[in-house]
Scaffold this motif. Structure first.
Motif, PDB file in Angstrom:
ATOM      1  N   TRP A 151      23.915  53.886  34.259  1.00 37.02           N
ATOM      2  CA  TRP A 151      22.584  54.507  34.415  1.00 37.02           C
ATOM      3  C   TRP A 151      21.548  53.710  33.614  1.00 37.02           C
ATOM      4  N   SER A 152      21.930  53.354  32.376  1.00 35.90           N
ATOM      5  CA  SER A 152      21.049  52.547  31.536  1.00 35.90           C
ATOM      6  C   SER A 152      20.745  51.206  32.226  1.00 35.90           C
ATOM      7  N   LEU A 153      21.794  50.588  32.748  1.00 34.26           N
ATOM      8  CA  LEU A 153      21.638  49.325  33.493  1.00 34.26           C
ATOM      9  C   LEU A 153      20.665  49.517  34.670  1.00 34.26           C
ATOM     10  N   THR A 154      20.820  50.613  35.369  1.00 36.03           N
ATOM     11  CA  THR A 154      19.992  50.871  36.558  1.00 36.03           C
ATOM     12  C   THR A 154      18.521  50.997  36.171  1.00 36.03           C
ATOM     13  N   ASN A 155      18.255  51.759  35.098  1.00 35.61           N
ATOM     14  CA  ASN A 155      16.869  51.900  34.649  1.00 35.61           C
ATOM     15  C   ASN A 155      16.314  50.565  34.163  1.00 35.61           C
ATOM     16  N   GLY A 156      17.172  49.772  33.518  1.00 36.55           N
ATOM     17  CA  GLY A 156      16.717  48.475  32.998  1.00 36.55           C
ATOM     18  C   GLY A 156      16.387  47.485  34.095  1.00 36.55           C
ATOM     19  N   ILE A 157      17.258  47.403  35.106  1.00 39.63           N
ATOM     20  CA  ILE A 157      16.982  46.401  36.155  1.00 39.63           C
ATOM     21  C   ILE A 157      15.797  46.822  37.016  1.00 39.63           C
ATOM     22  N   ARG A 158      15.539  48.134  37.084  1.00 41.35           N
ATOM     23  CA  ARG A 158      14.351  48.568  37.852  1.00 41.35           C
ATOM     24  C   ARG A 158      13.092  47.947  37.243  1.00 41.35           C
ATOM     25  N   THR A 159      13.040  47.961  35.912  1.00 41.18           N
ATOM     26  CA  THR A 159      11.895  47.363  35.220  1.00 41.18           C
ATOM     27  C   THR A 159      11.902  45.845  35.398  1.00 41.18           C
ATOM     28  N   GLU A 160      13.081  45.231  35.210  1.00 44.43           N
ATOM     29  CA  GLU A 160      13.171  43.763  35.270  1.00 44.43           C
ATOM     30  C   GLU A 160      12.841  43.205  36.645  1.00 44.43           C
ATOM     31  N   LEU A 161      13.191  43.916  37.693  1.00 46.80           N
ATOM     32  CA  LEU A 161      13.059  43.369  39.049  1.00 46.80           C
ATOM     33  C   LEU A 161      11.798  43.838  39.763  1.00 46.80           C
ATOM     34  N   HIS A 162      11.005  44.662  39.109  1.00 40.27           N
ATOM     35  CA  HIS A 162       9.819  45.233  39.763  1.00 40.27           C
ATOM     36  C   HIS A 162       8.892  44.150  40.299  1.00 40.27           C
ATOM     37  N   HIS A 163       8.694  43.089  39.490  1.00 38.31           N
ATOM     38  CA  HIS A 163       7.743  42.037  39.904  1.00 38.31           C
ATOM     39  C   HIS A 163       8.268  41.233  41.100  1.00 38.31           C
ATOM     40  N   LEU A 164       9.589  41.381  41.386  1.00 37.04           N
ATOM     41  CA  LEU A 164      10.154  40.684  42.554  1.00 37.04           C
ATOM     42  C   LEU A 164      10.089  41.562  43.791  1.00 37.04           C
ATOM     43  N   GLY A 165       9.637  42.797  43.600  1.00 33.71           N
ATOM     44  CA  GLY A 165       9.515  43.716  44.735  1.00 33.71           C
ATOM     45  C   GLY A 165      10.813  44.406  45.089  1.00 33.71           C
ATOM     46  N   THR A 166      11.803  44.389  44.165  1.00 32.17           N
ATOM     47  CA  THR A 166      13.097  45.021  44.451  1.00 32.17           C
ATOM     48  C   THR A 166      13.066  46.492  44.030  1.00 32.17           C
ATOM     49  N   LEU A 167      13.316  47.364  44.999  1.00 35.43           N
ATOM     50  CA  LEU A 167      13.427  48.801  44.720  1.00 35.43           C
ATOM     51  C   LEU A 167      14.824  49.070  44.149  1.00 35.43           C
ATOM     52  N   VAL A 168      14.909  49.840  43.067  1.00 34.64           N
ATOM     53  CA  VAL A 168      16.220  50.167  42.480  1.00 34.64           C
ATOM     54  C   VAL A 168      16.398  51.685  42.500  1.00 34.64           C
ATOM     55  N   VAL A 169      17.396  52.126  43.244  1.00 36.90           N
ATOM     56  CA  VAL A 169      17.610  53.564  43.464  1.00 36.90           C
ATOM     57  C   VAL A 169      18.865  54.012  42.703  1.00 36.90           C
ATOM     58  N   ALA A 170      18.712  55.032  41.873  1.00 39.80           N
ATOM     59  CA  ALA A 170      19.842  55.639  41.153  1.00 39.80           C
ATOM     60  C   ALA A 170      20.286  56.880  41.919  1.00 39.80           C
TER      61      ALA A 170
END
Ligand SMILES: NC(=O)c1ccc[n+]([C@@H]2O[C@H](COP(=O)([O-])OP(=O)(O)OC[C@H]3O[C@@H](n4cnc5c(N)ncnc54)[C@H](OP(=O)(O)O)[C@@H]3O)[C@@H](O)[C@H]2O)c1
Length: 245
Positions: A151-170
């Motif tokens: 879950w922590s990983l999921t929240n972290g990559i959402r922030t990291e990948l936002h500028h690439l336009g990647t949606l991250v769904v938990a």
């Protein structure tokens, strides 16, 4: 993002929830669905492409990311649950396997597919988490720790990948009617319902799915966890272990 016309890869897709994800993606018109499995011979779904993949093998993860350069939707579904306590388990094997698979395996997949998704317009990652990402239950304690890490990983990559336009769904769920939950008679949601809700979230650009009542209750109760979540678990556990040293 639109699932129709997308290219999706689902891990642990040979059975259980992974198979339901693959079926749902095919039914929504995905142009191609790669069903990744440790035993690709076990992939029998019509309309999908079997891929051999153990997510704990970083070299193979890197190869698959190269081979599947057209993927725009990654569903990190593969997982293990060994029903292991923290202090009574005979050794750390179960805890290590769960962390190696659920956390490090998912992390490897996210790292390997980051450039692939970015090259395909950003796309989306769906991480299959659990209600036990939110709290610890002694019946599957080390699994809960691995899902909390995921879950922590999921929240972290959402922030990291936002500028690439990647949606991250938990996606969080309590018991789902698959082999992993076969040991309990507690109410279970169907794998089809979880897959449908996750796909709806991808199409709506929604970052979190709380797939059942238990997940919604637990998430809403987090600020009062020691009042609302842990006391009934404590009572249940004390009754289960009463009389044991
Ligand atoms: N069932 C539940 O109650 C429940 C609730 C909440 C969340 N979840 C999560 O939902 C996801 C799917 O679970 P499920 O219910 O469908 O369980 P399942 O029926 O036990 O299926 C697990 C899948 O993960 C695969 N897998 C395990 N380790 C792997 C590895 N190292 N590399 C690649 N694939 C691997 C398995 O492959 P093999 O066939 O090769 O073993 C299988 O396809 C998991 O992440 C689980 O934690 C399940």
């Amino acid at each position: 993002m639109k699932i129709s016309g997308s290219v999706a890869l689902v891990t642990g897709a040979n059975r259980g929830l992974g198979r339901a994800y693959a079926r749902e993606l095919v039914s929504r018109g995905a142009a191609k669905v790669d069903e990744a499995a440790r035993d690709p011979g076990a992939v029998t779904e019509p309309g999908v492409t079997p891929i051999a993949l153990d997510i704990t093998d970083p070299a193979r993860v890197a190869q698959v990311a190269q081979q599947c350069a057209d993927v725009s939707l990654l569903v990190n579904n593969a997982g293990v649950m060994k029903a292991s306590t923290f202090t009574d388990a005979p050794n750390l094997d179960a805890a290590r396997l769960e962390m190696e698979t659920n956390y490090f395996g998912t992390l490897s997949m996210c790292r390997a597919f980051r450039p692939v998704l970015a090259a395909n317009g950003g796309g989306a990652i769906v991480n299959m988490l659990s209600v036990t990402s939110f709290y610890t239950n002694p019946f599957d304690a080390s699994y809960g720790a691995s899902k909390a890490a995921e879950w922590s990983l999921t929240n972290g990559i959402r922030t990291e990948l936002h500028h690439l336009g990647t949606l991250v769904v938990a996606v969080h769920a309590s018991f789902i009617d698959t082999a992993m939950a076969a040991m309990t008679d507690a109410p279970k949601i169907s794998p089809e319902s979880v897959a449908q809700q996750a796909c709806d979230a991808v199409e709506a650009g929604q970052i979190e799915v709380l797939a059942d009542d238990r997940s919604r209750f637990v998430k809403a109760s987090l600020s009062r966890d020691h009042e609302l979540i842990y006391p009934p678990i404590q009572q249940f556990w004390d009754a289960a272990v009463s009389g044991t040293p």
